[in-house]
Design an enzyme around this catalytic site. Structure first.
Site, PDB file in Angstrom:
ATOM      1  N   TRP B 161       5.476  43.573  89.952  1.00  0.00           N
ATOM      2  CA  TRP B 161       5.107  42.158  90.032  1.00  0.00           C
ATOM      3  C   TRP B 161       4.701  41.895  91.470  1.00  0.00           C
ATOM      4  CZ3 TRP B 161       8.969  37.923  91.349  1.00  0.00           C
ATOM      5  CH2 TRP B 161       8.431  36.638  91.127  1.00  0.00           C
ATOM      6  N   ASP B 242      16.057  44.062  88.717  1.00  0.00           N
ATOM      7  CA  ASP B 242      15.441  42.766  88.449  1.00  0.00           C
ATOM      8  C   ASP B 242      15.332  42.679  86.935  1.00  0.00           C
ATOM      9  OD1 ASP B 242      12.370  41.027  89.507  1.00  0.00           O
ATOM     10  OD2 ASP B 242      14.069  40.418  88.254  1.00  0.00           O
ATOM     11  N   LYS B 278      11.999  33.222  80.904  1.00  0.00           N
ATOM     12  CA  LYS B 278      11.349  33.630  79.656  1.00  0.00           C
ATOM     13  C   LYS B 278      12.295  33.620  78.480  1.00  0.00           C
ATOM     14  CE  LYS B 278       8.701  35.505  82.994  1.00  0.00           C
ATOM     15  NZ  LYS B 278       9.093  35.414  84.422  1.00  0.00           N
TER      16      LYS B 278
END
Lengths: 465, 431
Positions: B161, B242, B278
């Protein structure tokens, strides 16, 4: 004796990025206990952070953080922690600055509840990411609120506004922006100031110095000292100004004094960085509490403004605020906004949605806006009334000393002038909790508890000098 | 608007240094303190949605940013979330949370990540604070790393990311990369990965995506995770996970936490960033958690206190609303069960769209292999398309994605999958 972290910092090869070097050395200076200008709160903080430690796990099962020490309690929040532990039925919490009703309860404004319901009842509302700069509507309305809807800076599109996490977040983002893009990296903060200010700016990468502000002898403004210190500040230095209701003293300059400050600052190109945490909460009038800021905007110059809705809309935990930068031109404002995004994105990507939605709902609806101003005035009035009652109670007890500062100071806090011994005495004997600098939160008082506080002050002042 | 006091008005009318406002502004333009500030480049991910929104074409498709969409292409607020908000509104106050955030939210988050019956939770060995979603959790850890381990670096997978690089850069922690994605197979370059782990200096810090790697969707198998964990032990590396998609990848939160559980079993003391953006659809609420497993309770208390010292000058205390939603849902068995159903629903829809996209491409007679679409997992598919091919998709077909060829499967619907397949086929077919 330098710690491993300091030695390591100093031993590092010169980074290619000069700002990294500057920030690193700034942080190192912050962590060293030797600087004379830092407040006692800071000095207490650093002692626990300097420990030598391994930089990697050295044995099986041993943590890389094995020798890390516990940080000391935050001096302000620690007051409430101690208060909560106290079983006494007469205890009073005059520590943290959150508004309380006459019954001592937290307050959610009626207009906020209405806004909440509107949001819930609207099935088309979604929870998508806000843009990095936050809710656009909220930003525009916030700028209008503080600068005035007819502000030339707004009309000329010279204001870059980004939603941030309440006042703290706005200050931090502004500080980081200045450390990266402004040529002067020293910020002058008033002596005293909110305990968190020094750390916010130091970690942003700025060097923190202070200017005289409070005069303990008069319990008012040391205006001469203030002017002297700002006069001797290097050209273009950044200056932190409390827009109204100075925290922790409650001492504000008069309008005439603000004008003199403005002239001095502009003549030396000192960059104003306003912290407005109490607009509307201080005098009861949103416009009156924004006068100081608007004077600076009216002269066409640039400034930074950190705005918080924690107190004046009671949105504390929702973390709603805004950073505005008034720029010389619309072009500059666009570029500035784009750079603010680069500060925010690696910090938390985009700001929280809920609180900003509530604020926007209220500010854009004239009926709700009016209701808000009434509720805000009621909170301010209750506090002003508590000041008067405390003053009267001390007078009627014949408590030695001049207590008029209680009614002269403005906003949530009163700097009583009590020393730390007296404060400790009041905690022990009367179960009254305040920060050791003698600051009391007027919002924590009620008609019922004023007599008890007056008794405690009277006892402390007459028994301990 | 109340009139200014007479003193203030006269002060503004007659200050000695004031020119008429417009002239002053013109002077300021030339002499703005910020006149030298450069316009910043657009964020590569968020800029995509901006461009999409500006496009008037009725055919436009947004497979850029990773936010879930239902089969009608609409954003979704989960039913469990709506119910939690109904309980909050009008009932709970908005007082400051502690600096470390909501205790209840943290407790439930730790159970999710470390296991319902985790001994580490029981023994209070985990230092944990509420954070501003995944970004905020990573940033707190990066700042913590800088402050307490200033000689350390972070190894970041290639690719990752894009904001990971920004976060550790702004925290001033030097970055290195490690091999991860294998372009030829569009899968994991496991040999390269293990090599980089072995060659890194002992005690290095590694950023690992716990599941549903962003942007590739390529995850190690369970067996591969075990080997990675073993090598980490040998090298005494520090694993920082993460985890932004727990539950969202396979549909089962327990399964998606498998990598973390393997490392915990092997005795690693991990760090973990969790996000509810999410899997609970709480995107804009910024709800997340940072945790660090410590030696013992005393150390956990110390570490937590230091994490709070980093949060205090950044934002003082984290936002309450998202934390309330999370803790209400996870603390109520009925709501939690509803959440699990809804998260599985989202994951299943995405898995279904992967199948559909692959089948469509195969039906169009594409000679290329599209196995990776269904091999990869989570919100994203690393299509393997070049930036030039992506540009063609955007310019000719009004399909928006990041130029690294990452497709957000959440933006794919039964309504647009054929159109998307057709476009991809068109720009990738050999001439």
């Amino acid at each position: 004796m330098a710690s491993a972290s300091v030695r390591a910092a100093q031993a590092q090869p010169q980074p290619k990025d000069p700002s990294a070097d500057r920030r690193l050395s700034t942080l190192v200076r912050h962590l060293l206990p030797s600087s004379p200008r830092r407040t006692s709160a800071e000095a207490a903080d650093t002692s626990a952070t300097l420990e030598s430690f391994p930089t990697m796990a050295s044995q099986q099962g041993s943590s890389v953080f094995a020798t890390l020490a516990q940080a000391p309690e935050d001096p302000i929040l620690g007051v409430t922690v101690a208060y909560n532990k106290d079983p006494s039925p007469v205890k009073v919490n005059l520590g943290v600055g959150a508004y309380r009703t006459e019954e001592g309860k937290p307050l959610v404004l009626n207009v906020v509840r209405r806004a909440e319901q509107m949001l819930i009842n609207n099935p088309s509302r979604v929870k998508e990411y806000l843009p990095i700069t936050g809710l656009a509507e909220f930003n525009k309305l916030s700028a209008k609120l503080i600068f005035g809807a007819d502000s030339p800076a707004i009309q000329e599109n010279r204001v870059a506004t980004v939603q941030c996490l309440s006042g703290t977040g706005s200050l931090r983002v502004g500080g980081e922006f200045l450390a990266r893009h402004y040529h002067e990296r020293t910020i002058y903060i008033p002596q005293p100031t909110w305990g968190n200010h020094p750390k916010v700016f130091t970690l942003s990468g700025l060097t923190v110095r202070s200017y005289r502000y409070y005069d303990p002898a008069t319990r008012g403004l040391d205006f001469k000292g203030l002017l002297e210190d700002l006069s001797s500040a290097p050209l273009a230095s950044i200056v932190l100004l409390h827009a109204c209701a100075h925290n922790p003293t409650g001492v504000d300059p008069t309008i005439d004094q603000w004008e003199q400050i403005r002239q001095l600052m502009r003549s030396k190109s000192l960059l104003p960085f306003f912290d407005s945490a109490y607009q509307g909460f201080a005098s009861g009038s949103l416009d009156k509490d924004a006068q100081s800021v608007r004077m600076f905007v009216a002269d066409g110059g640039e400034l930074l403004m950190a705005q918080s809705y924690a107190k004046n809309m009671g949105l504390y935990g929702e973390r709603v605020g805004a950073l505005s930068i008034v720029c010389g031109s619309a072009d500059v404002a666009v570029k500035v906004e784009s750079q603010l995004k680069l500060v925010i994105r690696p910090m938390y990507s985009n700001p929280p949605l809920h609180g900003a939605s509530i604020v926007a709902t209220i500010l854009k609806d004239s009926e709700m806006f009016n209701e808000w101003t009434l509720e805000l005035k009621a909170m301010a009035d209750r506090i002003i009334s508590m000041r008067q009652q405390l003053f009267d109670a001390l007078k009627s007890r014949g408590t030695p000393g001049d207590w008029s500062h209680i009614i002269k100071q403005i906003g949530m806090f009163t700097f009583t002038g009590l020393n730390s011994e007296q404060v400790a005495f009041m905690r022990q004997e009367y179960h009254i909790y305040m920060t050791s600098d003698g600051r009391i939160s007027m919002a924590g008082l009620s008609m019922r508890t004023v007599p008890h506080l007056a008794d405690a002050i009277h006892a402390a002042v007459t028994q301990l000098k | 608007m109340a009139a200014l006091s007479r003193a203030a008005s006269s002060a503004i009318r007659r200050p000695p240094l004031l020119l008429p406002s417009r002239l002053q502004a013109a002077r300021s333009m030339a002499s703005s303190l910020f006149g030298h500030v450069e316009p910043a480049p657009k964020d590569p991910i968020l800029g995509v949605t901006e461009a999409f929104l500006a496009d008037p074409s009725p055919d436009k498709v947004n497979v850029g940013v990773g936010a879930y969409r239902d089969d009608n292409g609409q954003p979704v607020v989960l039913d469990c979330v709506r119910e939690a908000e109904r309980r909050i509104a009008g009932n709970l106050n908005m007082e400051y949370l502690p600096m470390g955030g909501s205790i209840k939210m943290i407790e439930e988050s730790l159970k999710l990540a470390y296991g319902e019956d985790s001994e580490f939770v029981k023994d209070k060995r985990i230092a944990a604070v509420q954070a501003l979603s995944g970004t905020g959790a990573c940033r707190l850890f990066a700042d913590f790393q800088k402050r307490f381990l200033p000689d350390s670096q972070i190894y970041i997978p290639t690719p990752t990311w894009s904001n990971h690089h920004n976060i550790w850069r702004d925290a001033q922690v030097p970055q290195k990369t490690f091999t991860y994605y294998h372009p030829e197979s569009r899968g994991l370059d496991f040999a390269g990965l293990m090599n980089d782990i072995k060659n890194a200096p002992d005690g290095s810090f590694f950023l690992l995506h716990a599941c549903a790697h962003n942007p590739t969707g390529v995850d190690p198998t369970e067996e591969q995770w075990r080997e990675i964990s073993h090598q980490f032990k040998v090298k005494k590396h520090f694993p920082f996970f993460d985890m932004a998609y727990q539950g969202f990848a396979s549909g089962d939160p327990e399964r998606d936490a498998k990598a973390i559980r393997i490392f915990l079993e092997d005795g690693h003391q991990i760090g973990c960033a969790q996000s509810y953006a999410k899997n609970m659809g709480l995107y804009g609420q910024r709800a997340g958690c940072l945790s660090i497993l410590c030696e013992d309770e005393m150390q956990a208390v110390a570490v937590k206190s230091q994490l709070q010292q980093i949060a205090r000058p950044m934002y003082s205390n984290p936002p309450v609303h998202g934390a309330l939603v999370v803790s209400i849902i996870l603390n109520d068995p009925e709501l939690k069960s509803l959440w699990l159903k809804e998260v599985k629903g989202m994951a299943d829809r995405i898995i279904g769209m992967r199948k559909a996209l692959k089948e469509n491409l195969e039906k169009l007679g594409s000679p290329l292999s599209w196995e990776h679409i269904t091999n990869q997992i989570g919100m994203f598919c690393y299509s393997g398309m070049t930036p030039e091919q992506v540009d063609r998709l955007t310019n000719e077909y009004h399909i928006y994605m990041t130029r690294n060829g990452r497709i957000s499967m959440a933006g794919v619907t039964t309504g647009n999958v054929a159109y998307l397949a057709n476009a991809i086929h068109d720009v990738t077919k050999p001439n």
